[in-house]
Write an enzyme that holds these catalytic residues in place. Structure first.
Site, short mmCIF file in Angstrom:
data_model
loop_
_atom_site.label_atom_id
_atom_site.label_comp_id
_atom_site.label_asym_id
_atom_site.label_seq_id
_atom_site.Cartn_x
_atom_site.Cartn_y
_atom_site.Cartn_z
N ILE A 203 39.62 38.79 37.13
CA ILE A 203 38.68 39.80 36.64
C ILE A 203 37.95 39.34 35.39
O ILE A 203 37.02 39.98 34.94
CB ILE A 203 39.41 41.14 36.38
N GLY A 204 38.38 38.17 34.85
CA GLY A 204 37.72 37.64 33.67
C GLY A 204 38.00 36.17 33.46
O GLY A 204 37.83 35.64 32.36
N GLY A 205 38.47 35.50 34.54
CA GLY A 205 38.82 34.09 34.45
C GLY A 205 40.23 33.79 34.91
O GLY A 205 40.73 32.67 34.77
N SER A 206 40.90 34.77 35.53
CA SER A 206 42.34 34.68 35.77
C SER A 206 42.77 33.73 36.87
O SER A 206 43.95 33.42 36.99
CB SER A 206 42.90 36.08 36.05
N LEU B 268 48.19 42.16 32.70
CA LEU B 268 47.33 41.28 33.51
C LEU B 268 46.06 40.86 32.77
O LEU B 268 45.16 40.29 33.39
CB LEU B 268 46.94 41.95 34.84
N LYS C 15 50.92 35.45 43.35
CA LYS C 15 51.07 36.15 42.08
C LYS C 15 51.81 37.47 42.29
O LYS C 15 51.56 38.18 43.27
CB LYS C 15 49.67 36.39 41.52
N SER D 266 45.22 35.17 34.04
CA SER D 266 46.50 35.83 34.19
C SER D 266 47.32 35.26 35.34
O SER D 266 48.50 35.60 35.49
CB SER D 266 46.30 37.33 34.40
#
Length: 533
Positions: free
Chosen positions: A228-231, A181, A132, A207
Site C-alpha cells: 500500500i506504500g512500498g510493502s 502493517l 505473508k 511490510s
C-alpha cells in the site's frame, strides 16, 4: 510483572517455535557479529547436497520444470524449503509459522495425481509458496501483527490463496510483518524484529519484510506479499529480489486482514516477490488464469493479455524525486542501468522531472489514516500493546487527523486531481516507462526507514511498478559526497546517516514503473531490461 501483551507475545512465539521440528534446529547459532548469514544454509549441515542444489540454483519456473520432467517431486521440494525456512527463522526471525505437515500432505496428493494421470493441475504444480501472515489461510491465525488479534483464526482461505492452490502451489511457510502493517521495516511487539540476511544490522524492509528476508536467504522462490506504500517493493529492493505491485483491482484482496475494512481512499494490493523477472509473469498469469473476478466482483474481469510493446521503448529517467537525494549506491546503480540501455538501439532514454513528490506524501499519508488512526489505537489499547517507534512516526505525520465525511470527499477529490495532473505530466514527455530509485538508499539500518515517497507516489497514482536487483554496496565506490548540502530535514537525515561501511554487502535495486495501467507491458519490459544487465 508480566502484562497482558507480553503474555500474548510469548504464547504466540512459543506456538511458532513448536512448528519447527528439532531435526531442523541449528546445532549452534552463528556469532552475533556475523552480519552476512547468506552462506549459513550451505555450511550448517542441515541440508543434503540435493536440497542445496534445489534451493540454491532454481527459480519457481525452473522448479516447475523439474517437476514436469520428473527430476524432483513436490514432496522433496517441500522438505528442502521447510528446512531452509527453519534456518531462516533462527537467523532472521522472519517466520510466523512453518506448515510442514499440511504442506507435505498437499505435496503428496499432487505427486500422486501427476504419477497417476500424467497431468499437472496448473502452472505452479508442486512449487512451494510462502505467504505473508495477514493473508488468511483457513484454520490459521490472521493477526496482521496486532496482539489483540493474536487468537483470531481464519475461517476460510483468502481469495489469492485459493487461486494459487488451484494453480498447484503448495503453501509451506507464513512470514512476518510489522505492527499495523504500516512500516517499511518489520518489527512488532508480537514477534520482535526481522533482520536482513545480507547484513543483520539492516532492515529487510516492510511490510512484507518476512517474505523479503526469507527469499533473500533463498528459503523461498516465490512469495505473496501486499503493498500500500512500498510493502512489496521495499523488501524486494533490500534483499536483491524482484517484486511487483500490480494495478489495483487485478488481484483480489478478499481475506486479507488489517485494522480497517472498507477503506478505499488508498487501496492495497497483493502481489509476488520472486527470484526472477519471469517468475513475476508466471505468478500473474497463473492468477489471471484462475479468473479471480468470478469470486470477487470488485476485480476487473480482464484476462492476462499478450504484451504489446513498441519496437523502441521510451524510458523516462527520474534520477531523484527532488525531496531526498539518492545515496551514492543508488546513484551508481542508476548509472549502471542507464549505460546499458543507452548503448542499445531498442531504447530511447529521456530525462524527466518528478511532479510535486513532497505534496504526494502529504496527501497519501493523510489518506492512509482518515480516522486519525483511531482503529489502530483502539486495537493497541485492548491489550496494552506498546507502539513501535515507526508506528508512532507514521501515525503522527503532520496531516494525520480524524476526518468528517466532507473532509474525506475533499481528500479523494484532491487525490484524483493529482493523478490527472501527474499523468498529463508524464504524457508530455511521451515515455512508456519510468526508471527511478527504489528508495533513497540501500536497506537502512534498523529503525531508520522514514521516507516512503519513492514507492508511495506510485500507489497514490495507482501505476504498476516493479523492483529489480542491480548491484551491491561497495564502500570503495560508493563514497559520500562531503560537500553536499541537504535540501530539507528528510534529505539531511539520509545524508547524515549514510556511512558506506555500514552497508557492506547490501543489495541495491531500482524500480521500473508503467505510465499506464498495463501490467502485462510493464513485466514484459522488465524482462527485456534485465536481460541486458
Amino acid at each position: 510483572m508480566t502484562i497482558e501483551w507480553q503474555t500474548i507475545s510469548a504464547q504466540y512465539c512459543a506456538n511458532r517455535d513448536s512448528t519447527i521440528p528439532p531435526s531442523m534446529k541449528l546445532k549452534s547459532d552463528p556469532p552475533k557479529d556475523m552480519l552476512n548469514v547468506t552462506n549459513v544454509p550451505k555450511t550448517c549441515g542441515l541440508l543434503s547436497p540435493k536440497e542445496l542444489e534445489l534451493t540454491e540454483n532454481y527459480d519457481a519456473t525452473g522448479l516447475a520444470d523439474l517437476i514436469k520432467e520428473h527430476k524432483t517431486t513436490s514432496k522433496e521440494l517441500v522438505v528442502a524449503f521447510c528446512k531452509r525456512a527453519a534456518i531462516a527463522q533462527q537467523l532472521l526471525n522472519c517466520v510466523n509459522e512453518l506448515l510442514l505437515e499440511e504442506a507435505l500432505e498437499q505435496a503428496t496428493k499432487l505427486d500422486e495425481y501427476y504419477a497417476t494421470t500424467g497431468q499437472l493441475v496448473g502452472p505452479l504444480h508442486g512449487v512451494p509458496i510462502s505467504v505473508k501472515e495477514h493473508i488468511s489461510l483457513k484454520g490459521h491465525t490472521a493477526t496482521a501483527s496486532f496482539l489483540a488479534k493474536a487468537n483470531e483464526i481464519a475461517e476460510a482461505d483468502s481469495d489469492i490463496v485459493q487461486t494459487i492452490r488451484k494453480a498447484g502451489g503448495v503453501f509451506y511457510c507464513r512470514t512476518s510483518q510489522p505492527q499495523s502493517l504500516m512500516h517499511l521495516e518489520t518489527s512488532s511487539p508480537l514477534m520482535g524484529t526481522t533482520l536482513n540476511p545480507f547484513n543483520r544490522k539492516l532492515t529487510p524492509g516492510g511490510s512484507s519484510g518476512g517474505e523479503g528476508a526469507l527469499l533473500g536467504l533463498r528459503a523461498s522462490v516465490l512469495g505473496i506479499g501486499s503493498d500500500i506504500g512500498g510493502s512489496i517493493r521495499s523488501p524486494a529492493a533490500n534483499n536483491g529480489l524482484y517484486g511487483f505491485r500490480p494495478s489495483t483491482l487485478r488481484l483480489s484482496r478478499k481475506g486479507c486482514q488489517g485494522a480497517v475494512k472498507g477503506q478505499e481512499s488508498i487501496l492495497g494490493v497483493v502481489g509476488p516477490l520472486a527470484q526472477s523477472a519471469r517468475d513475476l509473469n508466471l505468478f500473474m498469469k497463473a492468477c489471471m488464469a484462475g479468473e479471480p473476478w468470478l469470486e470477487d466482483a470488485s476485480i476487473v474481469p480482464l484476462p492476462w493479455r499478450t504484451p504489446n510493446l513498441p519496437t523502441k521503448l521510451k524510458i523516462g529517467i527520474m534520477r531523484t524525486d527532488r525531496v531526498v537525494t539518492p545515496q551514492p549506491p543508488v546513484q551508481r546503480a542508476m548509472e549502471i542501468v542507464i549505460d546499458k540501455l543507452k548503448d542499445s538501439p531498442e531504447y530511447e532514454l529521456i530525462d524527466i522531472e518528478p511532479f510535486k513528490h513532497k505534496y504526494s506524501w502529504d496527501l497519501i499519508s493523510e489518506l492512509y489514516w482518515l480516522d486519525g488512526g483511531k482503529a489502530c489505537y483502539d486495537l493497541f489499547a485492548q491489550v496494552g500493546e506498546p507502539l513501535e517507534p515507526l508506528t508512532e512516526w507514521i501515525l503522527k505525520q503532520p496531516n494525520v487527523k480524524n476526518h468528517d465525511v466532507a473532509g474525506v470527499w475533499k481528500l479523494v477529490a484532491d487525490r484524483d486531481e493529482y493523478r490527472n495532473q501527474y499523468i498529463k505530466h508524464l504524457q508530455a514527455y511521451g515515455v512508456d516507462f519510468v526508471l527511478c530509485p527504489a528508495g533513497p538508499g540501500p536497506a537502512p539500518r534498523l529503525g531508520e526507514t522514514r521516507y516512503w515517497t519513492y514507492f508511495s507516489v506510485w500507489n497514490l497514482l495507482d501505476l504498476p511498478s516493479a523492483v529489480f536487483p542491480v548491484t551491491k554496496v561497495d564502500p570503495a565506490l560508493d563514497v559520500k559526497d562531503e560537500s553536499y548540502e541537504p535540501m530539507n530535514d528528510d534529505d539531511a537525515f539520509y545524508y547524515q546517516n549514510y556511512k558506506p561501511e555500514d552497508y557492506k554487502d547490501a543489495p541495491v535495486g531500482l524500480q521500473l514503473v508503467g505510465t499506464r495501467w498495463e501490467d502485462e507491458n510493464l513485466l514484459a519490459a522488465l524482462e527485456k531490461v534485465v536481460r541486458i544487465l
